[in-house]
Each structure stands twice: as structure tokens, then as C-alpha cells.
Design a protein around this motif. Structure first.
Motif, PDB file in Angstrom:
ATOM      1  N   SER A 277       5.264   1.743 -19.540  1.00  0.00           N
ATOM      2  CA  SER A 277       6.027   2.725 -20.313  1.00  0.00           C
ATOM      3  C   SER A 277       5.756   4.146 -19.827  1.00  0.00           C
ATOM      4  O   SER A 277       6.544   5.060 -20.098  1.00  0.00           O
ATOM      5  N   LEU A 278       4.649   4.335 -19.109  1.00  0.00           N
ATOM      6  CA  LEU A 278       4.343   5.658 -18.571  1.00  0.00           C
ATOM      7  C   LEU A 278       5.366   6.087 -17.527  1.00  0.00           C
ATOM      8  O   LEU A 278       5.506   7.277 -17.235  1.00  0.00           O
ATOM      9  N   TRP A 279       6.073   5.102 -16.961  1.00  0.00           N
ATOM     10  CA  TRP A 279       7.110   5.413 -15.980  1.00  0.00           C
ATOM     11  C   TRP A 279       8.513   5.307 -16.592  1.00  0.00           C
ATOM     12  O   TRP A 279       9.493   5.241 -15.879  1.00  0.00           O
ATOM     13  N   ARG A 280       8.589   5.321 -17.935  1.00  0.00           N
ATOM     14  CA  ARG A 280       9.892   5.274 -18.597  1.00  0.00           C
ATOM     15  C   ARG A 280      10.692   6.519 -18.217  1.00  0.00           C
ATOM     16  O   ARG A 280      10.167   7.628 -18.195  1.00  0.00           O
ATOM     17  N   GLY A 281      11.956   6.314 -17.915  1.00  0.00           N
ATOM     18  CA  GLY A 281      12.795   7.429 -17.488  1.00  0.00           C
ATOM     19  C   GLY A 281      12.670   7.730 -16.004  1.00  0.00           C
ATOM     20  O   GLY A 281      13.024   8.816 -15.549  1.00  0.00           O
ATOM     21  N   PHE A 282      12.142   6.735 -15.233  1.00  0.00           N
ATOM     22  CA  PHE A 282      11.925   6.965 -13.800  1.00  0.00           C
ATOM     23  C   PHE A 282      13.215   7.372 -13.093  1.00  0.00           C
ATOM     24  O   PHE A 282      13.229   8.308 -12.289  1.00  0.00           O
ATOM     25  N   ILE A 283      14.312   6.668 -13.398  1.00  0.00           N
ATOM     26  CA  ILE A 283      15.566   6.943 -12.700  1.00  0.00           C
ATOM     27  C   ILE A 283      16.083   8.352 -12.978  1.00  0.00           C
ATOM     28  O   ILE A 283      16.387   9.100 -12.046  1.00  0.00           O
ATOM     29  N   PRO A 284      16.169   8.776 -14.262  1.00  0.00           N
ATOM     30  CA  PRO A 284      16.612  10.153 -14.480  1.00  0.00           C
ATOM     31  C   PRO A 284      15.619  11.197 -13.970  1.00  0.00           C
ATOM     32  O   PRO A 284      16.020  12.297 -13.586  1.00  0.00           O
TER      33      PRO A 284
END
Length: 312
Positions: A277-284
Motif C-alpha cells: 500500500s506504500l506504493w498506492r498511486g504509483f501510476i499517477p
């Protein structure tokens, strides 16, 4: 130029060879003779570059911030924004973003080259860790200066109501005083050090690699574009966890404290949502970092050249 002059390409007229050789040598000499921008000149150009770039990347930043707070996907976040708040909601907090770029980014981006040179890492053979150190120093200092704007920008982007800028600032000062504007400053410093060390270090090293492999000059727009695109990708990989924790700390209500600092936020986040979850939003994050790094670095390189200064 040496290959041309040596007759390696016999079908090219000698007059053209001479002309190309002269132009090549002049370009090298002219770049070498250009003065380096001093600290304040470079910071001013860095701030101007960041102000230009943020107009295009702020909507992506808003989507990323909403995703990190809500846990929703890109599609759900975008559709909810448009449906509930209108298209203009993508630019919520833009005035605070301008303040952030003029403070934080003018230092982390503009001061990089002068600090790098002061550390003796300006040469092509300088060790990579010295370039990373220069980026970490300017990023860390810039984050302290720009932290209040970061906090206000995050609160404005996650605010689903119609609260104005004055209301957001007033509520923060009323509930937490000056200290409230520096919430999350520890993780913001760590994030900025990692981000700018990666961004400027990778950019600087990639420029050297690209020039060696292609023959393009360091000031060539193609060199800057390729190098900044690579830097944007690696920035996302190293910064995403820090970015997530920073958003959570800065997005706490002005009248409540959900986390007792960086470590508590990290433990609670991993315990509740898992390590990934620490890498949530990786794409944006990448969708913002890549064009933002490209726009900022291309713009500052253009401004360096326009005002007659040596490129990064």
C-alpha cells in the motif's frame, strides 16, 4: 568531426566536411565559454521552470493525492471528482502549489548545479554519490522552506467542500498554530532528499551516458528529454512510499492528530493495508513525475541557454 575530416566518408564534399567541423568546434567552444549561473540566478530560473510545469501536472497530483487518501482506483477517483465537484476541482490548491514551486522547487532544482559545483562534482567524471549528495542537500533544504505550502496544498486538494484558501489557512492556524504548517516535515525532508537525489543525480548521469552513446551535446533538447524521462521513472520507484506517508501526515484534520509522527504513520499504514500500500498511486505518481521532471528540466535548460548560462 575527426571522422569527417579524416576522409572516413569519401562521398561527402570537402566543403561540407569543413563547415560541419567548424560548426561542431564552435558549439563546443561556445558552451565551454559560457558562464555558470550563480546560486540566486539559478534559483530564479528553477522557480520559473517549476511555475510553468505545475500548471500542466497539478491535476495529476490532485488525483494521486485523492487516491492515497481514499484508497480508490484512478477511474473511480476521476469520475467522483468530475461528478461531485466539477472539472475545475482537478486544479484545487493551485495557488498553494505556486507557492510551493517558488520556495521548495526553486531551491531543489535551481540550487542543484551551484551546490554540485561547490562540492566539486561538476565534472563528467565526478562520482555519482557526490551528485546524489548535491541533490539531497538542495532537496532537504527546499522541503523545510516549502513545507507550509505543501501542507496547505494537500488539505486543499482533499477538501471536498467549498472552503476558500483563507478558510483553510485560518483553520490550521486557529487549531494548531504555526506548528501545524510544519506537520509531516520530517518525512517531507526525507522524501525531498530521496526525490531530488534520484532526480538530479540520475538526470546528470544519464545526460553523460546519452552524450557518449549518441554524440548529442549535453545542451541538446533530445539529451535533456531522454535524461529527464529516465529520471522521472526512477523518482517514482524511490519516492512513492515517502509520498504516501507524507500525504497521510499532512492530510490529518486541523483539529485532530491521527498519527504520532512518521514512525507511527508507517506502522499503522503497513498494519492496516500491507506493505504494498506504500506504493498506492504509483501510476499517477509516475504520470506526474515523468512529465513534470521533463517539463521542469527542459524549461530550465532552455532558460539557462536563453540567458547565456552553461547548461546543467
Amino acid at each position: 568531426a575527426a571522422l569527417l575530416a579524416s576522409g572516413f566518408f569519401p562521398n561527402i564534399p570537402s566543403s561540407l566536411i569543413t563547415g560541419l567541423s567548424i560548426r561542431f568546434l564552435i558549439s563546443i567552444m561556445s558552451e565551454a565559454s559560457k558562464p555558470k549561473a550563480n546560486l540566486f540566478q539559478s534559483m530564479a530560473l528553477g522557480g520559473a521552470s517549476a511555475m510553468f510545469a505545475v500548471n500542466f501536472t497539478h491535476p495529476i497530483e490532485t488525483v494521486k493525492t485523492r487516491m492515497q487518501v481514499s484508497g480508490l482506483g484512478i477511474g473511480q477517483t476521476c469520475s467522483a471528482l468530475v461528478k461531485d465537484e466539477g472539472v475545475t476541482a482537478f486544479w484545487k490548491g493551485l495557488p498553494f502549489a505556486y507557492g510551493r514551486e517558488l520556495s521548495y522547487t526553486s531551491i531543489k532544482l535551481g540550487a542543484y548545479a551551484p551546490v554540485r559545483d561547490a562540492l566539486g562534482a561538476g565534472g563528467p567524471d565526478a562520482p555519482f554519490y557526490m551528485k546524489f549528495l548535491a541533490g539531497a542537500i538542495t532537496g532537504g533544504v527546499g522541503s523545510v522552506v516549502g513545507n507550509p505550502f505543501d501542507v496547505m496544498k494537500t488539505l486543499a486538494q482533499t477538501n471536498k467542500g467549498d472552503a476558500g484558501l483563507g478558510t483553510i489557512v485560518g483553520d490550521m492556524y486557529r487549531d494548531q498554530g504555526i506548528a501545524g504548517f510544519y506537520r509531516g516535515v520530517q518525512v517531507n525532508i526525507a522524501r525531498a532528499c530521496v526525490l531530488n537525489a534520484t532526480k538530479m543525480g540520475v538526470y546528470d548521469m544519464t545526460k553523460g551516458f546519452v552524450t557518449e552513446q549518441t554524440g548529442w551535446s549535453r545542451k541538446d533538447v533530445r539529451t535533456a528529454f531522454c535524461s529527464s524521462f529516465v529520471a522521472g521513472f526512477f523518482m517514482t520507484c524511490t519516492v512513492a512510499p515517502w509520498d504516501m506517508l507524507r500525504t497521510k501526515l499532512m492530510n490529518q484534520p486541523t483539529d485532530a492528530k491521527l498519527y504520532n509522527g512518521f514512525s507511527d504513520c508507517l506502522v499503522k499504514t503497513v498494519k492496516q493495508d500491507g506493505v504494498l500500500s506504500l506504493w498506492r498511486g504509483f501510476i499517477p505518481i509516475w504520470a506526474r513525475f515523468a512529465p513534470q521532471a521533463t517539463l521542469q528540466l527542459l524549461t530550465i535548460e532552455f532558460l539557462y541557454g536563453f540567458f547565456g548560462f552553461k547548461s546543467i
